[in-house]
Design a protein around this motif. Structure first.
Motif, PDB file in Angstrom:
ATOM      1  N   GLY A  72       0.811  -1.221   0.000  1.00 46.92           N
ATOM      2  CA  GLY A  72       0.000   0.000   0.000  1.00 46.92           C
ATOM      3  C   GLY A  72       0.840   1.266   0.000  1.00 46.92           C
ATOM      4  N   LEU A  73       0.171   2.387  -0.208  1.00 46.11           N
ATOM      5  CA  LEU A  73       0.842   3.687  -0.245  1.00 46.11           C
ATOM      6  C   LEU A  73      -0.163   4.771   0.135  1.00 46.11           C
ATOM      7  N   ASP A  74       0.347   5.852   0.726  1.00 46.71           N
ATOM      8  CA  ASP A  74      -0.500   7.024   0.961  1.00 46.71           C
ATOM      9  C   ASP A  74       0.312   8.250   0.557  1.00 46.71           C
ATOM     10  N   SER A  75       0.094   8.721  -0.651  1.00 42.34           N
ATOM     11  CA  SER A  75       0.882   9.858  -1.147  1.00 42.34           C
ATOM     12  C   SER A  75       0.081  11.151  -0.999  1.00 42.34           C
ATOM     13  N   THR A  76       0.720  12.289  -1.260  1.00 41.46           N
ATOM     14  CA  THR A  76       0.050  13.572  -1.003  1.00 41.46           C
ATOM     15  C   THR A  76      -0.924  13.940  -2.129  1.00 41.46           C
ATOM     16  N   ILE A 237       0.840  -1.880  -6.303  1.00 39.74           N
ATOM     17  CA  ILE A 237       0.817  -0.845  -5.259  1.00 39.74           C
ATOM     18  C   ILE A 237      -0.589  -0.274  -5.236  1.00 39.74           C
ATOM     19  N   ALA A 238      -1.139  -0.194  -4.028  1.00 43.90           N
ATOM     20  CA  ALA A 238      -2.533   0.246  -3.914  1.00 43.90           C
ATOM     21  C   ALA A 238      -2.603   1.525  -3.109  1.00 43.90           C
ATOM     22  N   GLN A 239      -3.579   2.331  -3.424  1.00 48.56           N
ATOM     23  CA  GLN A 239      -3.755   3.580  -2.676  1.00 48.56           C
ATOM     24  C   GLN A 239      -5.240   3.954  -2.650  1.00 48.56           C
ATOM     25  N   ILE A 240      -5.683   4.432  -1.486  1.00 52.78           N
ATOM     26  CA  ILE A 240      -7.032   4.992  -1.370  1.00 52.78           C
ATOM     27  C   ILE A 240      -6.870   6.454  -0.993  1.00 52.78           C
ATOM     28  N   GLY A 241      -7.595   7.331  -1.642  1.00 55.16           N
ATOM     29  CA  GLY A 241      -7.501   8.729  -1.230  1.00 55.16           C
ATOM     30  C   GLY A 241      -8.384   9.644  -2.038  1.00 55.16           C
ATOM     31  N   LYS A 242      -8.417  10.884  -1.573  1.00 55.06           N
ATOM     32  CA  LYS A 242      -9.258  11.889  -2.221  1.00 55.06           C
ATOM     33  C   LYS A 242      -8.689  12.296  -3.567  1.00 55.06           C
ATOM     34  N   SER A 243      -9.579  12.529  -4.505  1.00 54.08           N
ATOM     35  CA  SER A 243      -9.215  13.128  -5.786  1.00 54.08           C
ATOM     36  C   SER A 243     -10.202  14.246  -6.058  1.00 54.08           C
ATOM     37  N   PHE A 244      -9.789  15.168  -6.898  1.00 48.83           N
ATOM     38  CA  PHE A 244     -10.610  16.358  -7.151  1.00 48.83           C
ATOM     39  C   PHE A 244     -10.712  16.604  -8.650  1.00 48.83           C
ATOM     40  N   ARG A 245     -11.912  16.812  -9.118  1.00 48.86           N
ATOM     41  CA  ARG A 245     -12.093  17.180 -10.525  1.00 48.86           C
ATOM     42  C   ARG A 245     -13.161  18.253 -10.592  1.00 48.86           C
ATOM     43  N   ASN A 246     -12.834  19.322 -11.280  1.00 48.76           N
ATOM     44  CA  ASN A 246     -13.783  20.425 -11.376  1.00 48.76           C
ATOM     45  C   ASN A 246     -14.816  20.094 -12.446  1.00 48.76           C
ATOM     46  N   GLU A 247     -15.625  19.085 -12.178  1.00 53.26           N
ATOM     47  CA  GLU A 247     -16.603  18.586 -13.149  1.00 53.26           C
ATOM     48  C   GLU A 247     -17.539  19.717 -13.565  1.00 53.26           C
ATOM     49  N   ILE A 248     -17.851  19.760 -14.840  1.00 54.72           N
ATOM     50  CA  ILE A 248     -18.715  20.840 -15.324  1.00 54.72           C
ATOM     51  C   ILE A 248     -20.147  20.640 -14.849  1.00 54.72           C
TER      52      ILE A 248
END
Ligand code: ATP
Length: 533
Positions: A72-76, A237-248
């Motif tokens: 696993g991984l937790d990146s910024t 390698i696995a990661q769970i985390g927030k992602s952001f998209r300025n969806e229209i």
């Protein structure tokens, strides 16, 4: 099931709230309430456990070409801006949108749908964003042509409902909220990445981006993980985390949000076996949703057509679910499983690759240098047994935690009939969540608030609480307490009644079958453990 029933249950029972609600809300952002946060955590924990911590590194899994390891991984969330240039997001991660000059609203070009219609000697393309597409288009067309419902036969339809992208001449288009023709602008590009400035004195040169996917954090740590662990290719390698998209156009409840969570795996393998690994991961991920309760009938694995594939991909399969807010027969993406070749590792070594031509060619600037410089670091892999050096190929199962949570909620929502205290059949709303996902595993009730029943019920509560998320409730009629737990998706209710005081047994009620069985008080913990694990 109607979507608004689920939305109101989610609000009523504390699953989901609109973000910033007391200030009028913020479109595309959602908060998870006390039950919602448990459900989503359980979804993420099931994924983490099934994919990583409980994965057997030593044995070959059924259907896999060999054994593999998982870490696993937790990146910024904010990373070096160059990463997004090399990944292609800076140049390519955009949607096309059209604005309506009349209504001042903005729409995603590919999401506006419409149909050609002729009346009174005029042919126009009428668009909609409504779920009941055809009905809305007809209403809109009747209004435009100033016709009454009874004259609907004067509308001559041509072809099916199709995307606005199939229409070249926008002067003939009636926008979804417009009264006049031709008010939509030509499509314009809109980058979906949220921009921010790093540092108190920062200016535009210090611009950085909130990550639109968790995957890149994995690629840029590939070497760190190889050097700090003993993993060998093939591994993931696995990661769970927030992602952001300025969806229209964020919409359909949490399905398309602007802030969401992803559960992503980058699986590194030898190029020669990558097709087999791709097959393995498609099937493995599909099965995961089935195991947690999605119905086979509403789930599909759809392979992308060659012209739909991303520039770097030699194969992508989407795992899709028939969400109730979609028109009948349509599916929405839960997860994409993509064969990404060596695109990502090579981009981060060499610079941004030119996707419009040969994906293996580096895009050059006017000085003949790579347009976006890579890290220059060697991200190849050397097999210590065979001595072979190569750039691994990548299989990427990329899932959305919020979309999975929403699918499990949609699947679980059921209305059936159950007898009330007087034995009369009443409609009940029940969330038939898989016990692994249910926020509360068991509720413990004293039948009445006297005769020593609350004391015994609290004793059971305290014995179970260290192991499971259980809930104690002594307020109101027991029938109503059952209903509340049915709506919360709690699989079991344990009730202390008059007989408990006599023979030391309690009833365990099953949420789905409504069957009640009696077990000895001291066997409660074992019994629940058996049922829940
Ligand atoms: P879509 O075509 O629906 O916009 P996508 O193909 O862009 O999705 P990916 O980039 O493959 O999505 O992201 C992987 C997963 O992340 C998706 O399958 C989905 O579950 C989740 N996801 C992507 N965008 C959103 C969003 N705006 N809101 C919630 N989840 C999302």
């Amino acid at each position: 099931m109607k979507m608004d029933q689920l939305v109101s249950l989610c609000k009523r029972r504390g699953y989901l709230f609109q973000s910033s609600e007391i200030y009028g809300g913020l479109n595309g952002f959602w908060d998870y309430g006390p039950l919602g946060v448990e459900l989503k955590r359980n979804v993420k924990e099931a994924w983490w456990r099934d994919m990583i911590t409980a994965h057997d590194d030593l044995d070959t899994q059924p259907g896999a070409p060999g054994a593999y390891e998982m870490v696993g991984l937790d990146s910024t969330i904010i990373m070096h801006p160059q990463i997004w240039k090399c990944s292609g997001h800076y140049d390519l991660f955009h949607d096309y949108m059209v604005d309506c000059r009349e209504s001042k609203k903005r729409y995603r070009h590919d999401q506006l749908r419409g149909r050609w219609v002729t009346a009174k000697g005029k042919t126009i393309f009428v668009t909609t964003q409504a779920e009941d597409e055809q009905d809305d288009i007809q209403r809109h067309a009747l209004k435009f042509f100033n016709l009454r419902n009874k004259n609907a036969e004067q509308l001559q339809w041509d072809g099916d409902v199709v995307s606005l992208t199939s229409v070249d001449d926008l002067t003939q288009v009636l926008g979804p909220d417009a009264k006049e023709l031709g008010t939509l602008t030509d499509p314009r590009e809109f980058n979906l990445m949220f921009k921010t400035i790093v540092g108190a004195l920062g200016n535009d040169d210090d611009a950085a981006f909130l990550r639109p996917e968790t995957a890149q954090g994995i690629f840029v740590n590939f070497k760190n993980i190889l050097d700090s662990t003993r993993v060998r290719v093939p591994f993931g390698i696995a990661q769970i985390g927030k992602s952001f998209r300025n969806e229209i156009t964020p919409r359909n409840f949490t399905f398309r949000s602007r802030e969401f969570e992803q559960m992503e795996i980058e699986f590194f393998c030898h190029p020669d076996s990558s097709r087999e690994w791709y097959q393995y991961w498609r099937d493995r991920r599909f099965q995961w949703y089935l195991d947690l309760g999605l119905d086979r009938e509403r789930l599909q694995l759809r392979d992308h057509d060659p012209d739909e594939l991303s520039h770097y991909s030699t194969g992508t399969g989407d795992i899709e679910y028939a969400f109730p807010f979609l028109p009948a027969g349509e599916y929405g993406e839960l997860e994409g499983v993509a064969h990404r070749g060596d695109f990502d590792l090579r981009s981060h070594m060499e610079g941004k690759l030119d996707p419009s031509t040969d994906p293996l060619e580096v895009e050059l600037n006017e000085h003949g240098q790579p347009k976006w410089r890579g890290s220059g670091k060697d991200l190849t892999y050397r097999d210590d047994l065979s001595g072979e050096k190569y750039t691994p190929h990548v299989i990427e199962p990329s899932a959305g935690a919020d979309r999975a949570t929403l699918a499990f909620l949609c699947e679980a929502f059921t209305e059936d009939e159950a007898p009330d205290e007087k034995g009369k059949l009443q409609t009940r709303t029940v969330l038939r969540l898989h016990p692994r996902l249910a926020p509360i595993k068991a509720a413990i009730f004293p039948l009445v608030k006297k005769d020593g029943m609350p004391e015994l019920a609290k004793q059971i509560y305290r014995a179970l609480k260290p192991h499971f998320n259980v809930f104690y409730d002594e307020k109101g009629a027991v029938g109503r307490r059952y209903r509340r737990q049915d709506e919360a998706g709690t699989p079991y209710c344990i009730t202390v009644d008059g007989q408990t005081v006599e023979d030391n047994t309690v009833t365990i009620r099953d949420r789905d079958s409504l069957e009640q069985s009696r077990v000895r008080l001291e066997d409660c913990v074992d019994e629940m453990r058996q049922k829940l694990t």
